[in-house]
Each structure stands twice: as C-alpha cells, then as structure tokens.
Design a protein around this motif. Structure first.
Motif: not given
Length: 300
Positions: A98, A277, A231
């Motif tokens: 994150y 996410p 990510w």
C-alpha cells in the motif's frame, strides 16, 4: 401489355422487399448471438481461474488436488484467511504494498500532470528530443534494466528502502502517465487557459484551478494504471529488498512456497486478498477510468 407487366414487376419487387428485410434482420440476430457466445466463452476462460483461486482458498491443501475436483468441500472454511490476517509478517507485506503503490501513483501523477501540461501547451527547445526520450523509456523491457538499477540503488544507499522501490517504479510509470496526460490535455481547448490568464491567473494557477478539475477522469485512469503496476510488480521488489520488513505482497505469496511443501490454500487466500484493492478500485472508478482512457486517445 406494358402497363400490366410494369404493375406485376412492381408488385413482385414490393413482395420481395420484406423477405430481404427479414433476411437482413436474421443475419443481424445471428451476428449478435455469435458475439454474445464469444463474449461468454471469453468471460468463462478469463474468470474460471479466478473462481478456482477463490474456492481453493477455502479448502485444505489435500482437497485442492483431489480428483474429481470439487469447488466446495465439507471442510471448506476461512481458516487460510484467518491464518494470514493473524500473521503480523503477512500483514506487513500488505502495508508495504500500500505504501509503495500509493506513493508511486501520487508522485507519478504530480510529475506527469506538470510535464504533460508543458508538452501540451508550450513549445520549447528540445521538446521533440525529450518526447522521443520519454517514449523510448517506455519501449525498453524492464528486465534489461534490472542489474543497472540494482547497482544504482545500492550506490545511492536506497537498497531495501521505500524510496528505492518508489523511484524505480516511477521510471516505468512516468512515460505512460506523461503520454496519456499529454493526450488528455490536448483534447482540452486552449481558450480555457487564455480566459484564465485574461482574468489575471498565472499558467500554474490555470493548470490547478481550471484544467485539473476537468482532467479528473484522465488522472484517475493514469493513477489506477500506475497503482496496478506498482502493486503487481515482482522482479524489482524481489531484487531491491532484503528483509521481510520491506517485502511486498507478490514476494509474500512466493515466500509461502517452502522447501518441502507449499501452503497452497494460504497462497490462494493471499492472492485473493491481494487482488481486492485493484478490483475495488476498478469497480468504483471504472466510469472515470474508461472515460479517461478514451478521451486521452482521441487527439495527440
């Protein structure tokens, strides 16, 4: 005789028209049916592995490879998810992902918006050369830069740190972001800038007060793309980090592969949690994402 023949010919033509219309409508229905069938097959081909991953994350390890395969078993449970959520080491991987991904997305947007505004609105010496350089960086395979960047990051003292990962990822996200935002700004009329400057606003003020609020769809699409790159990235995250305190989710999944056994259910569970996410981002911002991608490709 001639009048009768013409009348009969006209009648035959009128009778044949509905048949041709029905034939055209039939072909359209067949085309639509084939298109839908192709989309369904494609959706199943793309979605089946995801469904298998989700159901496998609920099974015990021996049940994953049972034959015949079963989606849901008697022993299905949330135990693999609980094992991950109760492990501070695994949670650290998510925190690192994150931090790095959000920082890469934010900093990329900040730099790309200003660079794209300059490319779109101004003519300056070396503009073409810089533009070619930006596109060239996008064309270079990242794996060819792995060893040079490893040496550079170590020399700068950024090995096994957040800045090392963030700056490295930005090298690959900035070219795309600049190209996309330049295309998006090119679709916005220059009269907006001129009107703002007539009112006494500087170029910088016109960018932040006028153009950026209008360019939100393009910024969202670029931000989502750069977030997904950071990510999901594996190779540089593995090379530029050393300790578990700096590992990201892709590396955390790989670390579940032991020397003698694999925790397949936890690997699947962590893969599901790692996919959430990006999926949620696309669900909530898909309208801006699609609008930004199409608008940015209209005019360059």
């Amino acid at each position: 005789m001639t009048t009768t023949t013409v009348t009969r010919t006209s009648a035959a033509v009128e009778q044949s028209r509905p048949r041709r219309q029905l034939s055209t409508a039939g072909r359209r229905r067949i085309a639509v049916a084939l298109t839908l069938a192709g989309l369904i097959v494609g959706a199943l081909f793309a979605g089946a592995p995801v469904l298998w991953m989700v159901f496998s994350s609920l099974k015990a390890n021996p049940e994953i490879f049972a034959y015949p395969p079963q989606l849901i078993t008697e022993n299905s449970s949330l135990a693999p998810y609980l094992a991950i959520l109760n492990d501070s080491r695994q949670l650290r991987f998510f925190l690192n992902s994150y931090v790095v991904s959000l920082a890469v997305a934010g900093l990329t947007l900040l730099v790309a918006v200003h660079a794209a505004y300059a490319f779109s609105r101004y003519d300056f010496p070396g503009k073409s050369i810089i533009n070619i350089a930006v596109i060239s960086v996008q064309a270079v395979p990242p794996i060819t830069l792995l060893i040079p960047y490893f040496g550079l990051v170590v020399a700068l003292g950024l090995y096994n740190t957040y800045p090392g990962l963030i700056l490295t990822y930005m090298v690959f996200t900035l070219p795309y972001a600049i190209i996309m935002m330049t295309g998006y700004f090119n679709t916005l009329p220059r009269e907006l800038d001129e009107a703002a400057r007539v009112d006494g606003t500087s170029s910088f003020g016109a960018l932040w007060r006028i153009l950026i609020p209008i360019a939100i769809p393009g910024m969202v699409s670029v931000g989502m793309y750069t977030f997904m790159i950071a990510w999901n990235e594996y190779l540089f995250a593995l090379t530029l980090t050393r300790t578990d305190d700096m590992r990201t989710v892709p590396i955390g999944i790989q670390l579940l592969m032991g020397q003698h056994s694999y925790d397949w259910n936890q690997m699947m569970a962590m893969s599901v949690l790692g996919s959430l996410p990006v999926i949620l981002l696309f669900i909530f911002f898909q309208r801006y994402f699609i609008g930004g991608m199409t608008s940015g490709s209209v005019k360059n």
